[in-house]
Design a protein around this motif. Structure first.
Motif, PDB file in Angstrom:
ATOM      1  N   GLY A  23       0.958  -1.327   0.049  1.00 28.92           N
ATOM      2  CA  GLY A  23       0.081   0.069   0.003  1.00 28.92           C
ATOM      3  C   GLY A  23       0.614   1.320  -0.074  1.00 28.92           C
ATOM      4  N   PRO A 117      -0.711  -0.434  -6.679  1.00 30.01           N
ATOM      5  CA  PRO A 117      -1.518  -0.751  -5.298  1.00 30.01           C
ATOM      6  C   PRO A 117      -3.035  -1.042  -6.221  1.00 30.01           C
ATOM      7  CG  PRO A 117      -1.051   1.684  -5.399  1.00 30.01           C
ATOM      8  CD  PRO A 117      -0.313   1.011  -6.777  1.00 30.01           C
ATOM      9  N   GLY A 119      -5.397  -2.612  -4.865  1.00 35.13           N
ATOM     10  CA  GLY A 119      -6.246  -3.108  -3.585  1.00 35.13           C
ATOM     11  C   GLY A 119      -5.689  -4.289  -2.839  1.00 35.13           C
ATOM     12  N   LEU A 120      -6.376  -4.468  -1.670  1.00 40.49           N
ATOM     13  CA  LEU A 120      -6.008  -5.560  -0.740  1.00 40.49           C
ATOM     14  C   LEU A 120      -6.370  -6.772  -1.493  1.00 40.49           C
ATOM     15  CD1 LEU A 120      -4.978  -6.629   1.933  1.00 40.49           C
ATOM     16  CD2 LEU A 120      -7.241  -6.178   2.928  1.00 40.49           C
ATOM     17  N   ASP A 144      -0.147  -3.279   9.615  1.00 33.76           N
ATOM     18  CA  ASP A 144      -0.667  -2.291  10.055  1.00 33.76           C
ATOM     19  C   ASP A 144      -1.156  -2.539  11.447  1.00 33.76           C
ATOM     20  OD1 ASP A 144      -0.067  -0.910   7.919  1.00 33.76           O
ATOM     21  OD2 ASP A 144      -2.109  -0.344   7.364  1.00 33.76           O
ATOM     22  N   GLU A 239     -10.764  -0.339  -6.374  1.00 34.71           N
ATOM     23  CA  GLU A 239      -9.580  -1.333  -5.764  1.00 34.71           C
ATOM     24  C   GLU A 239     -10.438  -2.779  -5.632  1.00 34.71           C
ATOM     25  OE1 GLU A 239      -7.941  -0.186  -2.053  1.00 34.71           O
ATOM     26  OE2 GLU A 239      -6.390   1.365  -3.312  1.00 34.71           O
TER      27      GLU A 239
END
Ligand code: UTP
Length: 308
Positions: A23, A117, A119-120, A144, A239
């Motif tokens: 990220g 990036p 997206g997760l 995080d 994302e």
């Protein structure tokens, strides 16, 4: 959670932990112009090493770190640094030698590059090739998030053993706070502290929050998630969202449960969570705790007198 639930599914321990670390870290600018947020220290240890330690503590062998091209320094943290070791050893600084060598001894790191990036969900999807053919599930740990005690992943593995599918970690927040999180819609189960997930809403309006149970950065995902990730469309912010793929699995009748976490949680992803994490962990640090406690009391008293 009851620990004697008889296993319906054969037990496999978690082999691979996926750590999405690609990220942009915009909430931590300007620090993250040059330093990946995963390398910012909690007291003296970067978040990425805390995650490696947690992964190793649940018996994982492999840490698949999803990194951006500009964040390769994260992987350097797992290298050997022979010159530093030699210099410190020559000076008899064994304690510091151990600190330099610790990360590299914890677990086998594998870098997976996420070019952009996206997206997760996209980041997690890239880890598929890292898994062995016989790995039916894997863990995802977001660097995080600090979730204490680390045994929550073991509880989640036990739940998967009993009910199969995917198991996530939830914690309770006040209703007012739900708008900052992914919120679970749940039903009770007959396992203490475990709920069945029937839906998920990302950052809902207050009146639309289906519960006050929200997602933390710990997931035990069935391998079927990769197929689901291939079938979802980009969601919020353009994302690919991991929650959308989980939602798809739920809709298709795959079991998804949450373990309701009763311990602590810190969000290292922004200064507002990072500072309290440092204070909390710093206060318990054998070397710095006492002095920090005295400093904090002084700082708070000065601050309070300024307010008068
Ligand atoms: P976040 O949205 O919290 O992290 O993603 P971010 O994008 O770095 O933060 P801000 O909003 O810009 O400050 C959660 C996790 O997913 C990873 C992040 O590195 C973080 O660990 N992630 C997110 C990826 O690996 N790739 C992505 O495309 C997006």
């Amino acid at each position: 959670m009851s620990r004697d639930s008889s296993p319906k599914y054969s037990f496999q321990s978690t082999k691979t932990v996926v750590v999405p670390a690609a990220g942009m870290g915009t909430r931590f600018l300007p620090a993250t112009k040059t330093v990946p947020k995963e390398l910012l220290p909690v007291v003296d240890t970067p978040g990425i090493e805390l995650i490696a330690e947690e992964a190793a503590s649940v018996g994982a062998e492999r840490l698949a770190v999803i990194v951006a091209p500009s964040k390769q320094e994260i992987m350097r943290h797992f290298e050997e640094f022979p010159e530093i070791v030699e210099m410190l050893s020559a000076r008899g600084k064994d304690e510091q030698v151990a600190k330099v060598q610790r990360a590299q001894k914890l677990i086998h790191p594998v870098a997976v590059e996420q070019e952009k990036p996206l997206g997760l969900g996209h980041a997690v999807g890239l880890a598929e090739d890292v898994l062995d053919d016989d790995e039916d599930f894997f863990a995802v740990m977001l660097p995080d998030d600090i979730v204490l005690p680390a045994t929550v992943m073991e509880d989640m593995a036990r739940v998967r053993q009993a009910v199969g599918g995917s198991v996530l970690c939830a914690f309770e927040v006040s209703r007012e706070e739900t708008c900052n999180y992914g919120v679970f819609d749940v039903e009770d189960t007959n396992i203490d502290g475990v709920k069945k997930v029937v839906g998920m809403v990302e950052k809902p309006e207050l009146e639309e929050a289906p519960s006050n149970l929200v997602a933390t950065g710990r997931y035990l995902l069935d391998r079927k998630i990769f197929d689901a990730l291939r079938r979802i469309e980009p969601g919020k912010g353009g994302e690919l969202q991991l929650t959308d793929a989980i939602e798809l699995l739920i809709k298709e009748g795959e079991p998804v449960h949450v373990v309701v976490h009763k311990g602590k949680r810190h969000d290292l992803g922004n200064p507002g969570g990072f500072i309290p994490a440092n204070v909390d962990i710093g206060l318990r640090h054998p070397q710095y705790g006492r002095a920090l406690y005295a400093s904090l009391k002084r700082i708070i008293s000065d601050y309070e007198s300024e307010l008068k």
